[in-house]
Design a protein around this motif. Sequence first.
Motif, PDB file in Angstrom:
ATOM      1  N   LYS A   1       5.906 -15.736  -6.113  1.00 40.24           N
ATOM      2  CA  LYS A   1       6.180 -14.580  -5.263  1.00 40.24           C
ATOM      3  C   LYS A   1       7.399 -13.770  -5.709  1.00 40.24           C
ATOM      4  CE  LYS A   1       6.769 -13.365  -0.387  1.00 40.24           C
ATOM      5  NZ  LYS A   1       6.803 -13.908   0.995  1.00 40.24           N
ATOM      6  N   PRO A   2       8.532 -14.416  -6.064  1.00 44.16           N
ATOM      7  CA  PRO A   2       9.679 -13.608  -6.497  1.00 44.16           C
ATOM      8  C   PRO A   2       9.360 -12.718  -7.698  1.00 44.16           C
ATOM      9  CG  PRO A   2      10.368 -15.847  -6.025  1.00 44.16           C
ATOM     10  CD  PRO A   2       8.871 -15.837  -5.977  1.00 44.16           C
ATOM     11  N   ALA A   3       8.640 -13.286  -8.681  1.00 42.47           N
ATOM     12  CA  ALA A   3       8.276 -12.488  -9.851  1.00 42.47           C
ATOM     13  C   ALA A   3       7.339 -11.351  -9.463  1.00 42.47           C
ATOM     14  CB  ALA A   3       7.619 -13.381 -10.909  1.00 42.47           C
ATOM     15  N   ALA A   4       6.429 -11.609  -8.519  1.00 42.20           N
ATOM     16  CA  ALA A   4       5.516 -10.558  -8.069  1.00 42.20           C
ATOM     17  C   ALA A   4       6.275  -9.425  -7.394  1.00 42.20           C
ATOM     18  CB  ALA A   4       4.474 -11.151  -7.121  1.00 42.20           C
ATOM     19  N   LEU A   5       7.250  -9.756  -6.569  1.00 41.23           N
ATOM     20  CA  LEU A   5       8.039  -8.721  -5.893  1.00 41.23           C
ATOM     21  C   LEU A   5       8.844  -7.906  -6.907  1.00 41.23           C
ATOM     22  CD1 LEU A   5       9.261 -10.684  -2.753  1.00 41.23           C
ATOM     23  CD2 LEU A   5       7.619  -8.799  -2.816  1.00 41.23           C
ATOM     24  N   ASN A   6       9.441  -8.588  -7.890  1.00 38.15           N
ATOM     25  CA  ASN A   6      10.187  -7.852  -8.914  1.00 38.15           C
ATOM     26  C   ASN A   6       9.259  -6.919  -9.692  1.00 38.15           C
ATOM     27  OD1 ASN A   6      12.691  -8.944  -8.366  1.00 38.15           O
ATOM     28  ND2 ASN A   6      12.339 -10.729  -9.689  1.00 38.15           N
ATOM     29  N   ASN A   7       8.058  -7.380  -9.968  1.00 44.28           N
ATOM     30  CA  ASN A   7       7.082  -6.535 -10.658  1.00 44.28           C
ATOM     31  C   ASN A   7       6.708  -5.336  -9.787  1.00 44.28           C
ATOM     32  OD1 ASN A   7       5.281  -5.639 -12.574  1.00 44.28           O
ATOM     33  ND2 ASN A   7       3.796  -7.292 -12.262  1.00 44.28           N
ATOM     34  N   GLY A   8       6.559  -5.569  -8.491  1.00 47.30           N
ATOM     35  CA  GLY A   8       6.238  -4.466  -7.590  1.00 47.30           C
ATOM     36  C   GLY A   8       7.346  -3.439  -7.520  1.00 47.30           C
ATOM     37  N   ILE A   9       8.589  -3.909  -7.511  1.00 46.34           N
ATOM     38  CA  ILE A   9       9.728  -2.968  -7.489  1.00 46.34           C
ATOM     39  C   ILE A   9       9.716  -2.097  -8.748  1.00 46.34           C
ATOM     40  CG2 ILE A   9      12.255  -2.850  -7.619  1.00 46.34           C
ATOM     41  CD1 ILE A   9      12.323  -5.353  -5.846  1.00 46.34           C
ATOM     42  N   ALA A  10       9.365  -2.702  -9.875  1.00 48.46           N
ATOM     43  CA  ALA A  10       9.321  -1.935 -11.128  1.00 48.46           C
ATOM     44  C   ALA A  10       8.263  -0.841 -11.081  1.00 48.46           C
ATOM     45  CB  ALA A  10       9.056  -2.882 -12.299  1.00 48.46           C
ATOM     46  N   HIS A  11       7.204  -1.021 -10.275  1.00 50.22           N
ATOM     47  CA  HIS A  11       6.137  -0.030 -10.180  1.00 50.22           C
ATOM     48  C   HIS A  11       6.290   0.907  -8.983  1.00 50.22           C
ATOM     49  CE1 HIS A  11       4.162  -2.831 -12.989  1.00 50.22           C
ATOM     50  NE2 HIS A  11       3.375  -1.826 -13.319  1.00 50.22           N
ATOM     51  N   ALA A  12       7.311   0.689  -8.165  1.00 52.39           N
ATOM     52  CA  ALA A  12       7.463   1.507  -6.951  1.00 52.39           C
ATOM     53  C   ALA A  12       7.924   2.920  -7.303  1.00 52.39           C
ATOM     54  CB  ALA A  12       8.445   0.841  -5.996  1.00 52.39           C
ATOM     55  N   ARG A  13       7.354   3.916  -6.602  1.00 51.36           N
ATOM     56  CA  ARG A  13       7.739   5.312  -6.832  1.00 51.36           C
ATOM     57  C   ARG A  13       8.979   5.701  -6.034  1.00 51.36           C
ATOM     58  NH1 ARG A  13       1.904   6.467  -6.065  1.00 51.36           N
ATOM     59  NH2 ARG A  13       0.962   6.821  -8.129  1.00 51.36           N
ATOM     60  N   TYR A  14       9.225   5.014  -4.923  1.00 52.13           N
ATOM     61  CA  TYR A  14      10.297   5.418  -4.012  1.00 52.13           C
ATOM     62  C   TYR A  14      11.422   4.395  -4.018  1.00 52.13           C
ATOM     63  CZ  TYR A  14       6.341   8.235  -2.536  1.00 52.13           C
ATOM     64  OH  TYR A  14       5.264   9.076  -2.528  1.00 52.13           O
ATOM     65  N   ASP A  15      12.625   4.866  -3.636  1.00 57.43           N
ATOM     66  CA  ASP A  15      13.810   4.007  -3.724  1.00 57.43           C
ATOM     67  C   ASP A  15      13.984   3.112  -2.502  1.00 57.43           C
ATOM     68  OD1 ASP A  15      14.365   6.029  -2.009  1.00 57.43           O
ATOM     69  OD2 ASP A  15      16.365   6.471  -2.788  1.00 57.43           O
ATOM     70  N   ILE A  16      13.201   3.306  -1.460  1.00 63.55           N
ATOM     71  CA  ILE A  16      13.216   2.395  -0.317  1.00 63.55           C
ATOM     72  C   ILE A  16      11.917   1.602  -0.346  1.00 63.55           C
ATOM     73  CG2 ILE A  16      13.152   2.211   2.192  1.00 63.55           C
ATOM     74  CD1 ILE A  16      15.038   4.526   2.349  1.00 63.55           C
ATOM     75  N   VAL A  17      12.071   0.283  -0.283  1.00 62.78           N
ATOM     76  CA  VAL A  17      10.936  -0.619  -0.473  1.00 62.78           C
ATOM     77  C   VAL A  17      10.812  -1.538   0.740  1.00 62.78           C
ATOM     78  CG1 VAL A  17      10.013  -2.499  -1.874  1.00 62.78           C
ATOM     79  CG2 VAL A  17      11.152  -0.567  -2.976  1.00 62.78           C
ATOM     80  N   VAL A  18       9.586  -1.656   1.229  1.00 59.64           N
ATOM     81  CA  VAL A  18       9.265  -2.611   2.296  1.00 59.64           C
ATOM     82  C   VAL A  18       8.432  -3.731   1.687  1.00 59.64           C
ATOM     83  CG1 VAL A  18       8.074  -2.973   4.485  1.00 59.64           C
ATOM     84  CG2 VAL A  18       9.349  -0.850   4.099  1.00 59.64           C
ATOM     85  N   MET A  19       8.859  -4.975   1.936  1.00 57.91           N
ATOM     86  CA  MET A  19       8.146  -6.131   1.381  1.00 57.91           C
ATOM     87  C   MET A  19       7.489  -6.903   2.520  1.00 57.91           C
ATOM     88  SD  MET A  19      11.063  -7.469  -1.279  1.00 57.91           S
ATOM     89  CE  MET A  19      11.757  -6.366  -2.524  1.00 57.91           C
TER      90      MET A  19
END
Length: 495
Positions: A426-444
Amino acid sequence: MTTPVSRGRHNRKKKRTVRRRLPMRYLLPSLLLVALLAMLMLRGYVHSEILADHRVQPPAPTTQVPDKVLEGGPVIDARAEGEEATTLRIPDHKIVLTFDDGPDPVWTPRVLDELKEHDAHGVFFVTGTMASRYPDLVKRMVDEGHEVGLHTFNHPDLSFQSTSRIDWELSQNQLVLAGAAGIRTSLFRPPYSSFSDAMDNKSWPVTQYIGSRGYLTVVNNTDSEDWKRPGVHAIIKRATPKHGNGAIILMHDSGGDRSQTVAALGRFLPEMQERGYEFTNLTSALGAPSAHTPVTGLALWKGKAFVGAVKISENVTSVLVVGLAAIGVLVMVRFGLMLLLSFLHARKVRRRNFRWGEPFTRPVSVLVPAYNERECIEATVRSLVASDYPIEVIVIDDGSTDGTADLVEAMWIPNVRVVRQRNAGKPAALNNGIAHARYDIVVMMDGDTVFEPSTVRELVQPFADPKVGAVAGNAKVGNRDSLIGAWQHIEYVMG
């Protein structure tokens, strides 16, 4: 047609990677967990918390016990196969002091000091649980010329035990003696024993079996009853033999406060020596070879390894106890701070005119890490796209094998993207998701969670206050009517 084939090959490769990487990833934590469990089990074993049996056999008939034993001396020799057991008495003006249940880190050294001061010797019937924890005291007994006998490992009444359990009690006790002092012994005293005339139909078969294993069974004919703590004078009176007779005297160097025993020895030893008594080992009093046999080779190293393992277990678990106590204090302090801060926070945000600031409208990226969430992922995604707030949804498929990613892609929902990766957690998946996020505020969020339409809006609104850097949501369990759901609800509440 080529895409599904390529994807299938990629999935098969991921499966092989998972099987290859998971053991290496979890090998060290698993070994540490196994080692910790082994140490805890060993500690429980040597503290009589495992395999302990505190049942005591009530008196039984004596019809099977030979009269020679009932009327004989306190040393019972049933070692000769096919022959009747014989008993031995201590010669006149000789005393064999015996001490049961030790060694004890407080009282055994004081008993040994008294014996050394008055140049007296005795026999210490040690339990394996205590001897394994305090091997240096066993070595001191042997080095100072005392004899050591077995008193079982866990101190059970052997009348209740099978022959295999009796063998286990004896062998484990011998193992400890080998590791502590490099010896074996031929002396044995049954737990809860008294005089030879107390032998009955339950204890006599045990004595016969013990004899067949090569042991002398040593009871007593003079009980100081020091375990009752009747006072120094009473202990001395009960321990004093009559008419110059020899005696095996029962005392204790463990099992409770033995200050009266130590004080009684300080008076008893010189008084009896002045009367012409000699305090000696059992075999010396009987004119027999020493009960001790040196242990060498593999048996010696097995004993040393066992004693060493007990020492490591004691030290490690003692550190764990201190650590858990410290953690407990910190948890309570944290809990108190949480109560205080939550009270202040509640008062702040529940004021009638409270606002985090102007309405927050910046779009956000919602990350959904998912591993084999096919059963839940569709409901999760649909709850997100029904949000009343501008969002993009990124589902990070963490090497699922149940088609989770395919299901999300087949939904064809705008602003919902799927990012695939090999299984990495899960931690690696979240980091990967942050790398693909378009916006600077992220909801997990988790792949099995359902959001209300207003959830995202309420989550991000506190960012209108420039002092807010992060917001934590409060997850609720939807199926609290089941036992597992109820327990998970409690877990979430505590979290």
